[in-house]
Every structure is written in structure tokens, then in C-alpha cells.
Design a protein around this motif. Structure first.
Motif, short mmCIF file in Angstrom:
data_model
loop_
_atom_site.label_atom_id
_atom_site.label_comp_id
_atom_site.label_asym_id
_atom_site.label_seq_id
_atom_site.Cartn_x
_atom_site.Cartn_y
_atom_site.Cartn_z
N UNK A 200 37.85 -5.13 -15.70
CA UNK A 200 36.80 -5.38 -14.69
C UNK A 200 37.27 -4.73 -13.40
N UNK A 201 36.50 -4.85 -12.34
CA UNK A 201 36.85 -4.18 -11.09
C UNK A 201 38.25 -4.54 -10.61
N UNK A 202 38.93 -3.53 -10.07
CA UNK A 202 40.28 -3.66 -9.53
C UNK A 202 40.34 -3.01 -8.15
N UNK A 203 41.30 -3.45 -7.35
CA UNK A 203 41.57 -2.83 -6.04
C UNK A 203 42.60 -1.73 -6.25
N UNK A 204 42.23 -0.50 -5.96
CA UNK A 204 43.17 0.61 -6.04
C UNK A 204 44.01 0.58 -4.77
N UNK A 205 45.34 0.54 -4.93
CA UNK A 205 46.21 0.42 -3.76
C UNK A 205 47.35 1.43 -3.73
N UNK A 206 47.37 2.38 -4.67
CA UNK A 206 48.44 3.36 -4.67
C UNK A 206 48.35 4.30 -5.85
N UNK A 207 49.41 5.14 -5.98
CA UNK A 207 49.45 6.07 -7.11
C UNK A 207 50.89 6.41 -7.46
N UNK A 208 51.10 6.72 -8.73
CA UNK A 208 52.37 7.23 -9.21
C UNK A 208 52.45 8.69 -8.79
N UNK A 209 53.58 9.11 -8.25
CA UNK A 209 53.73 10.50 -7.80
C UNK A 209 54.64 11.30 -8.73
N UNK A 210 55.08 10.72 -9.83
CA UNK A 210 55.93 11.38 -10.83
C UNK A 210 55.13 11.61 -12.11
N UNK A 211 55.81 12.22 -13.06
CA UNK A 211 55.26 12.46 -14.39
C UNK A 211 54.93 11.13 -15.07
N UNK A 212 53.74 11.04 -15.65
CA UNK A 212 53.28 9.80 -16.28
C UNK A 212 53.69 9.67 -17.75
N UNK A 213 54.13 10.75 -18.37
CA UNK A 213 54.31 10.76 -19.83
C UNK A 213 55.29 9.70 -20.33
N UNK A 214 56.33 9.39 -19.57
CA UNK A 214 57.30 8.40 -20.02
C UNK A 214 56.74 6.97 -20.06
N UNK A 215 55.64 6.73 -19.35
CA UNK A 215 55.05 5.39 -19.36
C UNK A 215 54.58 4.99 -20.75
#
Length: 122
Positions: free
Chosen positions: A93-108
Motif C-alpha cells: 500500500x502507499x509508503x513514504x519515500x524518504x531516501x535511496x540506495x546509492x550503491x549497486x542493488x544486486x547483492x540485496x
């Protein structure tokens, strides 16, 4: 504010925005939790309460950090979830966006449910 997201096997950099939710989470750091996985989303309950903000939304970009008020959850979006249409990142459902990852996402993709996760200032 710059932060690091850490697990036993991973350290990635992220940025918190200067929003009401971003400030509340920044003031609560360091935060520790246990990972829950929902497809391409990691989420975990934190000791922060924040109301739904006017620009809250369900569809996100890979790398966005969001807060889900109904579960007091810190969310990291990096791929499709069970609620997604096609390859989009979609919250429950709706969420508050408050930031972002600035590195590679693949390891997640390798982070498993139950893993300890820590968010801390850098």
C-alpha cells in the motif's frame, strides 16, 4: 544524510532525504532489525512512527527507501514484489519515500529473511 545499510555479508551506502519521515528515521539511528523479504523488497519493523505523507505512493523505483506506516516498517525496494505488475517495484500500500540506495542493488537479492540488518550514519 548519508547512511550505511549493513548485514553480516553486505555494506551498502544510502542517502536519507530531508523529509519529515527522513528526519524522523535519521534521528532514530542507529536502527537494527530482522529482515523480512517480499520478492524484491526488504522490510523490517522500526521504532519510528510517521503518518502517511501527501506524496506517498505504491509504485517505486528500484533503490528507493520507504516507510510503511501500517507496519512501522523501513523498506528497501530493489525489484518486483508479489504485488507488482510486470517488473515494477510495488509496495503493499502507499509508503513514504524518504531516501535511496546509492550503491549497486544486486547483492540485496542475497539477503535472506531473518538476517540482522543495521542502518547507521556514516
Amino acid at each position: 544524510m548519508h547512511v550505511q545499510i549493513k548485514t553480516e555479508d553486505l555494506i551498502i551506502d544510502a542517502e536519507l532525504y530531508d523529509t519529515l519521515t527522513g528526519k524522523a528515521i535519521g534521528e532514530a539511528l542507529p536502527i537494527e532489525g530482522r529482515v523480512n523479504r517480499w520478492g524484491g523488497e526488504i522490510y523490517f519493523t522500526i521504532g519510528v512512527n510517521a503518518p502517511l505523507e501527501p506524496d506517498a505512493r505504491e509504485v517505486l523505483k528500484p533503490s528507493e527507501l520507504a516507510f510503511w506506516p501500517p507496519g512501522n516498517a523501513f523498506c528497501i525496494f530493489f525489484g518486483a514484489t508479489p504485488a507488482s505488475q510486470n517488473e515494477e517495484c510495488r509496495a503493499a500500500s502507499d509508503v513514504n519515500v524518504f531516501g535511496k540506495v546509492t550503491d549497486d542493488l544486486s547483492e540485496l537479492w542475497n539477503v535472506k529473511s531473518g538476517t540482522t540488518i543495521i542502518i547507521e550514519k556514516t
